[in-house]
Write a protein that holds these residues in place. Structure first.
Motif: not given
Length: 319
Positions: A160-186
């Motif tokens: 579970p610890r590694n799943q959380i670290r992976a999910s935060v990195t992937y879903n909440h940083i890459v997607e939820g922070t970078l991609a979502l902000t990029g969509y808004f810019a587009w």
């Protein structure tokens, strides 16, 4: 009889044959059903007008637009490759519904990569594009270090610890922070200038896919935090580790360079931090909750739809 395992390479039985079979009302299966109902094909999108629009841009506008698209495309390629250990982690945990959804997840990320590559080819930008990502060290730090390291750690230890670290990195940083902000810019660029109709379709389709992806990431963190309250600290710790490079991607660019299309970097940064804070609140709210309730709770998806509605209202005011 002991419960059979479906872990890759150690299968002793089959989830679909077990008592109860597939729980179609579980959150991952509902996301899977929605994805099936919203299939789209990048080859169907017409980029003819986009080619005209790109040709009419200033050099600065064209460079900035291509950098945004290149960062998206390279990011989509990265997550297509790096997600696969998470699929195996779900099998190791015996969560076949999540594994089913993540196979769709991988397919969609590959499709997103194709969509951006088709756009580049259609607008005539077929030379090497690495310069558009190499000038942002924070981008490279996330996509060549943090993302693969956190995802491939699951291959050795799908805890579970590694799943959380992976999910935060992937879903909440890459997607939820970078991609979502990029969509808004587009969306801001396209709506304010009435340009790039093909890219507008791409962003609309990808945004719909990614809202399901981010909802699954929030759901995954919520169920682990509900099961073990100490894991909330892992969520918070990983987010704090990655916020600096993440914001470096959001505000990055050539030093002293103006942003075309009226893009306000401070506004983008505030947008990103608002979404981070609200998703963390959604995860924290799972502390002490019944895991069985979390498994059916639609709150993560409702949050993403709220974000989408808010964005649409802002963009409507721009037009």
């Amino acid at each position: 009889m002991s419960r059979p395992t479906i872990a890759h390479g150690r299968r002793t039985g089959f989830a679909s044959l077990s008592r109860g079979g597939l729980d179609v009302d579980s959150f991952p299966m509902r996301l899977f059903a929605e994805g099936n109902a919203k299939h789209w094909n990048p080859a169907d999108i017409d980029f003819t007008q986009d080619a005209r629009d790109v040709a009419e841009m200033t050099d600065l506008e064209r460079w900035w637009t291509c950098s945004l698209a290149a960062q998206f495309m390279a990011g989509e390629e990265s997550v297509t490759q790096d997600l696969q250990p998470f699929v195996a982690a779900m099998a190791a945990e015996g969560r076949f519904a999540d594994e089913v959804y993540l196979t769709q997840f991988v397919f969609e990320e590959a499709k997103h990569t194709e969509a951006f590559r088709r756009w580049f080819d259609a607008v005539g930008l077929t030379d090497d594009l690495h310069a558009h990502v190499e000038e942002n060290p924070a981008y490279l730090e996330i996509f060549t270090k943090h993302l693969p390291e956190s995802l491939y750690a699951l291959a050795e230890d799908p805890s579970p610890r590694n799943q959380i670290r992976a999910s935060v990195t992937y879903n909440h940083i890459v997607e939820g922070t970078l991609a979502l902000t990029g969509y808004f810019a587009w969306s801001t660029v396209c709506a304010s200038r009435g340009i790039l109709p093909g890219m507008q379709q791409v962003i609309k389709h990808i945004g719909g896919d990614e809202r399901r992806h981010m909802a699954w990431g929030t759901f995954t963190c919520r169920r682990h935090v509900a099961a073990d309250d100490s894991l909330w600290d892992v969520v918070d710790e990983r987010m704090q580790e990655l916020l600096v490079p993440a914001m470096g991607v959001v505000i990055g660019g050539r030093e002293g360079e103006e942003r075309p299309f009226g893009i306000d970097i401070n506004e983008m940064a505030e947008y990103a931090m608002d979404k981070v804070g609200r998703r963390l609140g959604a995860i924290e709210s799972a502390r002490g909750a019944d895991v069985r309730v979390i498994d059916r709770d639609a709150a993560p998806e409702e949050l993403e739809e709220t974000f989408h509605a808010e964005d649409q209202a802002v963009l409507a005011a721009v037009v």
